[in-house]
Design an enzyme around this catalytic site. Structure first.
Site, PDB file in Angstrom:
ATOM      1  N   ASP A 233       0.873  -1.177   0.000  1.00 48.56           N
ATOM      2  CA  ASP A 233       0.000   0.000   0.000  1.00 48.56           C
ATOM      3  C   ASP A 233       0.909   1.225   0.000  1.00 48.56           C
ATOM      4  O   ASP A 233       1.960   1.199  -0.610  1.00 48.56           O
ATOM      5  CB  ASP A 233      -0.954  -0.040   1.199  1.00 48.56           C
ATOM      6  CG  ASP A 233      -2.268   0.692   0.934  1.00 48.56           C
ATOM      7  OD1 ASP A 233      -2.209   1.791   0.348  1.00 48.56           O
ATOM      8  OD2 ASP A 233      -3.339   0.195   1.306  1.00 48.56           O
ATOM      9  N   HIS A 267       1.195   1.930  -3.405  1.00 43.48           N
ATOM     10  CA  HIS A 267       0.192   2.807  -4.018  1.00 43.48           C
ATOM     11  C   HIS A 267       0.651   4.258  -4.054  1.00 43.48           C
ATOM     12  O   HIS A 267       0.214   5.035  -4.890  1.00 43.48           O
ATOM     13  CB  HIS A 267      -1.133   2.702  -3.266  1.00 43.48           C
ATOM     14  CG  HIS A 267      -1.780   1.369  -3.414  1.00 43.48           C
ATOM     15  ND1 HIS A 267      -2.881   0.988  -2.688  1.00 43.48           N
ATOM     16  CD2 HIS A 267      -1.485   0.310  -4.210  1.00 43.48           C
ATOM     17  CE1 HIS A 267      -3.233  -0.245  -3.016  1.00 43.48           C
ATOM     18  NE2 HIS A 267      -2.400  -0.675  -3.941  1.00 43.48           N
TER      19      HIS A 267
END
Length: 471
Positions: A233, A267
């Site tokens: 993430d 991300h």
């Protein structure tokens, strides 16, 4: 005082929890010192670190955590921006000072069991607690259904623990260790001050759900240097609480220096938000390299998140193969309502205490190479535009071969599709661009417009050169 534990040899499963915790307690009772783990594999349940104690994981040593959910009982903490009861972090410290984790060994959270359980719960379509460890947290958090979530699964009350968490601690050091396979966020610092993190590797598989690398949550006086991130993430997040609960606590993340770090996958590289209620300010990011993260510098928020994000500086950074090097997004979508909700309206909404404010952003000497989706995305709110953005001496080179449309530059809701891959601008007051180049591939039929000025952009000053290389 120095204590040493040697890993027991043999193939039989064992539990070193009591040995480790007893040694930590003895050091704390004696006034502090270092506990050295060496000689192979240690397996443990949750560990509580104490003031004046340093846990040292020596070279060729692994501290591995047992994925028995029932062992990680409730503690009062902050989970996705809200104070609540959640599972005990694998290594946890509260209200302590002069402590930390060091060494060149590995701390392994054995996250796969946690990730698989969450995936199965989602596959079943569950939206309510079911298992005893979930029901126990639900009973302790009676208002959990109305609490905001960033997508980690609050509705299940399967509030997975971070690998390492310091809560309300002072003079924290994390040096050189390799932290991997966290059940949830890898390392989470909440309400901490005077923090130094250096030479640490944060690693999680790219498909690990919500496996951020390092999150600073309402912390101040933090120095992060020479760290490497490769996670599932966001790599490095700066947060300060979500919505009304974050406003109640009202503690910013501030005075942060991030330098000489590398980021691979994830991300976002350096991410501010989306929990921003207490504010994020006075942050300097310099001399970092990002390779194939989805976004580079990423500021994400929306109506209802609140807080002021100000005085953010990005200097001398290189980003290669990212979707979009610079994202400032006030329409951040994940975890939010449907696109038609007023939170995502393109029309001005009433300004409240939960309306975020972003101002004083300076990006200097950024080199964005092989940008897959777009050069930049800078979108504020119509009722509260982004203020004072300065982009100087930057180069954005758009990828010639990409399968990513411009809409993937940022994760948003409620906005129209962009017209191209240039720098998207909407709801901004005072934007200055100097000595900056946006380079488009020559062999493309796309629109080669460096600026996509959509609506409500005031006081725009541009010194930009559009370059179309001959290939």
């Amino acid at each position: 005082m120095e204590l040493e534990l040697i890993a027991e040899q043999g193939n039989n499963p064992r539990d070193d929890s009591r040995r480790i915790q007893s040694a930590i307690n003895n050091l704390a009772a004696a006034g502090g010192g270092s506990l050295h783990l060496r000689g192979g594999l240690f397996q443990s349940g949750p560990i509580l670190l104490r003031s004046q104690v340093y846990l040292i994981i020596e070279e060729d040593t692994v501290l591995s955590f047992i994925p028995d959910f029932d062992r990680y009982g409730p503690v009062w903490t902050r989970w996705e921006g809200v104070e609540c009861w959640a599972m005990h972090p694998l290594i946890f410290a509260r209200d302590s000072e002069n402590l930390g984790v060091k060494g060149s060994g590995i701390i392994d959270g054995n996250g796969k069991a946690w990730w698989d359980f969450l995936r199965q719960s989602r596959k079943e379509g569950r939206r309510e607690p079911k298992h005893p460890f979930e029901e126990r947290l639900a009973a302790l958090n009676p208002t959990y259904r109305t609490q905001p979530s960033g997508g980690g699964g609050r509705e299940l009350q399967f509030l997975r623990p971070p690998l390492l968490q310091f809560f309300n601690c002072k003079n924290v050091e994390i040096f050189d260790v390799h932290l991997q396979n966290s059940p949830f966020w890898n390392t989470h610092l909440v309400y901490c001050e005077q923090v130094h993190i250096a030479g640490v590797t944060f690693q999680n598989p790219h498909d690990g759900p919500n496996t951020d690398g390092l999150n600073l949550d309402s912390c101040n006086q933090v120095h992060i240097e020479r760290c490497h991130f490769d996670v599932g993430d966001d790599c490095l997040g700066l947060k300060s609480g979500s919505g009304e609960d974050g406003l109640r606590v009202n503690r910013p993340t501030e005075s942060v220096l991030i330098e000489n770090c590398t980021m691979q996958g994830g991300h976002g590289g350096i991410v501010i938000g989306s929990e921003t209620a207490g504010g994020v300010r006075n942050v300097t990011i310099r001399n970092c390299q990002l390779d194939e993260t989805d976004r580079g510098l990423r500021i994400k928020t929306r109506r209802g998140r609140g807080g002021t994000i100000e005085n953010i500086q990005l200097e001398n950074c290189i980003m290669r193969g990212v979707l979009c090097p610079l994202v400032i997004n006030c329409y951040y979508g994940p975890g939010g309502p449907p696109p038609e909700d007023p939170i995502f309206s393109r029309s001005p909404q009433p300004i409240t205490v939960t309306t975020p404010l972003i101002r004083d952003i300076r990006v200097h000497s950024l080199k964005g190479e092989d940008c897959k989706a777009a050069a930049a995305f800078i979108v504020g709110l119509p009722e509260r535009p982004i203020e004072n953005v300065h982009i100087e001496d930057c180069v954005f080179t758009l990828s010639e071969n990409t399968d990513h449309p411009p809409s993937e530059a940022a994760m948003y809701r409620g906005l129209p599709l962009p017209a191209g891959r240039g720098i998207r601008l909407r709801n901004i007051r005072h934007l200055q661009v100097k000595r900056t180049t946006v380079e488009f591939p020559a062999r493309t039929q796309e629109q080669k417009e460096p600026f996509l000025i959509e609506d409500n952009v005031e006081d725009l000053s541009i010194e930009i050169e559009t370059s179309v290389p001959q290939v």
